[in-house]
Design an enzyme around this catalytic site. Structure first.
Site, PDB file in Angstrom:
ATOM      1  CG  ASP A 247      -1.776   1.228   1.312  1.00 25.85           C
ATOM      2  OD1 ASP A 247      -2.376   1.582   0.285  1.00 25.85           O
ATOM      3  OD2 ASP A 247      -1.848   1.851   2.388  1.00 25.85           O
ATOM      4  CG  ASP A 251      -0.379   6.036  -2.344  1.00 30.11           C
ATOM      5  OD1 ASP A 251      -0.980   5.172  -3.023  1.00 30.11           O
ATOM      6  OD2 ASP A 251      -0.966   6.915  -1.690  1.00 30.11           O
TER       7      ASP A 251
HETATM    8  C1  IPM Z   1      -5.427   1.349  -1.957  1.00 32.89           C
HETATM    9  C2  IPM Z   1      -6.146   2.191  -0.953  1.00 32.89           C
HETATM   10  C3  IPM Z   1      -6.914   1.244  -0.034  1.00 32.89           C
HETATM   11  C4  IPM Z   1      -5.901   0.398   0.686  1.00 32.89           C
HETATM   12  C5  IPM Z   1      -7.858   1.948   0.958  1.00 32.89           C
HETATM   13  C6  IPM Z   1      -8.875   2.811   0.232  1.00 32.89           C
HETATM   14  C7  IPM Z   1      -8.536   0.983   1.871  1.00 32.89           C
HETATM   15  O1  IPM Z   1      -5.261   2.994  -0.268  1.00 32.89           O
HETATM   16  O2  IPM Z   1      -6.087   0.660  -2.753  1.00 32.89           O
HETATM   17  O3  IPM Z   1      -4.194   1.378  -1.969  1.00 32.89           O
HETATM   18  O4  IPM Z   1      -5.361   0.806   1.728  1.00 32.89           O
HETATM   19  O5  IPM Z   1      -5.616  -0.698   0.210  1.00 32.89           O
HETATM   20 MG    MG Z   2      -3.258   2.893  -0.940  1.00 37.69          MG
END
Ligand code: IPM
Ligand code: MG
Length: 355
Positions: A247, A251
């Site tokens: 996660d 990003d």
């Molecule tokens: C992602 C998002 C999700 C996650 C959230 C919206 C729950 O950040 O798809 O990366 O944490 O997996």
């Molecule tokens: Mg995420």
């Protein structure tokens, strides 16, 4: 044969961007003589407002019977005070768990025409072409948790991280298979110097790798990986990791490409798979018709590739996007002097024109 696609627009800009992607899917399907049927379902805050739950059974059941799912985005400050179990995010977590979507693929490829948007120096990002393979239905996200308890006279909360050998084997195999179609390199990311789950992860990945002697395996700690992504992102081909590390790293990796609005993802399950842009629902620009639809359109390309096994259709969409960008079309998130400014509709049209 008609294939069933479930479309879940969700909240915020979700409707605008899924409308764009469906328009591109329709034209692509027609070009390749594919019969696709689109079934729209609610999820997220929108579903909570209508039915009192973020993921109605009807939506989950329709997804179970689908050949592929196109998902927009969920969430928004409007639902910030909703109790944790009913928050919009529970819709996507419930879909992942309910559909067994165990692998999240997030490709990050920086087109030469887009290196200027990266927060990193252009020479560092030129040629970046990596994919994060993130375990999606295990780890700390789905372990036992406690919102509040008393312990030694203080309130505390906890979340349990656990991984089983079969869970790691399944995701590791997919990472090695993915690497075989690319540059044959897997970097497995963990925190094995501290965490027991990471030590089991590392050992299991090494065992799985024995069946893939043609694929190079490296292990990296997650903190070092976060640094390496900023220092030399071109070193990565396939990054294999668990749920929470994936996660965070995805990003970070996404922003290397300049705009999070451009990044697609596929969440792969054994029965069906779900495709969504990696950005959120952007409530601040919802309904204005200015959202960047490219991440969702490229997610639709992944749907053609992985769920429909229509590689050429996927390539057609990806090329149409590249061509629209090369022709100078930019949505507001990427526009500056010298480019053609596009709202959601104009960007979609520029891409459609190239299909
Ligand atoms: C992602 C998002 C999700 C996650 C959230 C919206 C729950 O950040 O798809 O990366 O944490 O997996
Ligand atoms: Mg995420």
């Amino acid at each position: 044969m008609t294939k069933k696609i479930v479309v879940i627009p969700g909240d915020g800009i979700g409707k605008e961007i899924t409308d764009s992607a469906v328009a591109v899917m329709k034209k692509t399907a027609a070009k390749h003589s594919l019969n696709l049927e689109y079934d729209y379902k609610d999820a997220g805050g929108t579903a909570y407002d209508k039915y009192g739950v973020p993921l109605p059974d009807e939506t989950l059941n329709a997804c179970k019977a689908a050949d592929g799912i196109l998902f927009g985005a969920v969430g928004g400050d409007k639902w910030d005070s909703v109790e944790p179990a009913l928050r919009p995010e529970k819709a996507i977590l419930g879909l992942r768990k309910g559909l067994g979507l165990y692998a999240n693929l997030r490709p990050v490829k920086v087109a030469d025409s887009l290196t200027e948007y990266s927060p990193l120096k252009q020479e560092l990002v030129k040629g970046v072409d990596l994919v994060i393979v993130r375990e999606l239905v295990g780890g700390i996200y789905f372990g036992e948790k406690c919102e509040s308890e008393q312990h030694n006279g203080a309130e505390r909360a906890w979340d349990l991280e656990n991984y089983s050998v079969p869970e790691v084997q399944r995701i590791a195999k997919l990472a090695f298979e993915t690497a075989r179609l690319r540059r044959c390199k897997v970097t497995s990311v963990d925190k094995a110097n501290v965490l027991a789950t990471s030590r089991l992860w590392r050992r299991t990945v090494a065992e799985v790798s024995e069946a893939y002697p043609d694929v190079e395996l490296n292990n990296l700690y997650v903190d070092n990986t976060a640094m390496q992504l900023a220092v030399k992102p071109t070193q990565f081909d396939v990054i294999l990791t668990g749920n929470i590390f994936g996660d965070i790293l995805s990003d970070e990796a996404a922003v290397i490409g300049g705009s999070i609005g451009m990044m697609p993802s596929a969440s792969i399950g054994e029965l069906t798979s779900l495709y969504e842009p990696i950005h959120g629902s952007a409530p601040d620009i919802a309904g204005k018709g200015i959202a960047n639809p490219v991440g969702t359109i490229l997610s639709a390309a992944m749907l053609f590739r992985y769920s429909l096994k229509e590689e050429q259709a996927a390539l057609d969409i990806e090329k149409a996007v590249d061509d629209a960008l090369a022709a100078g079309w930019r949505t507001a998130d990427l526009w500056h002097e010298g480019f053609k400014k596009a709202d959601t509709e104009a960007m979609t049209q520029a891409i459609l024109d190239n299909i």
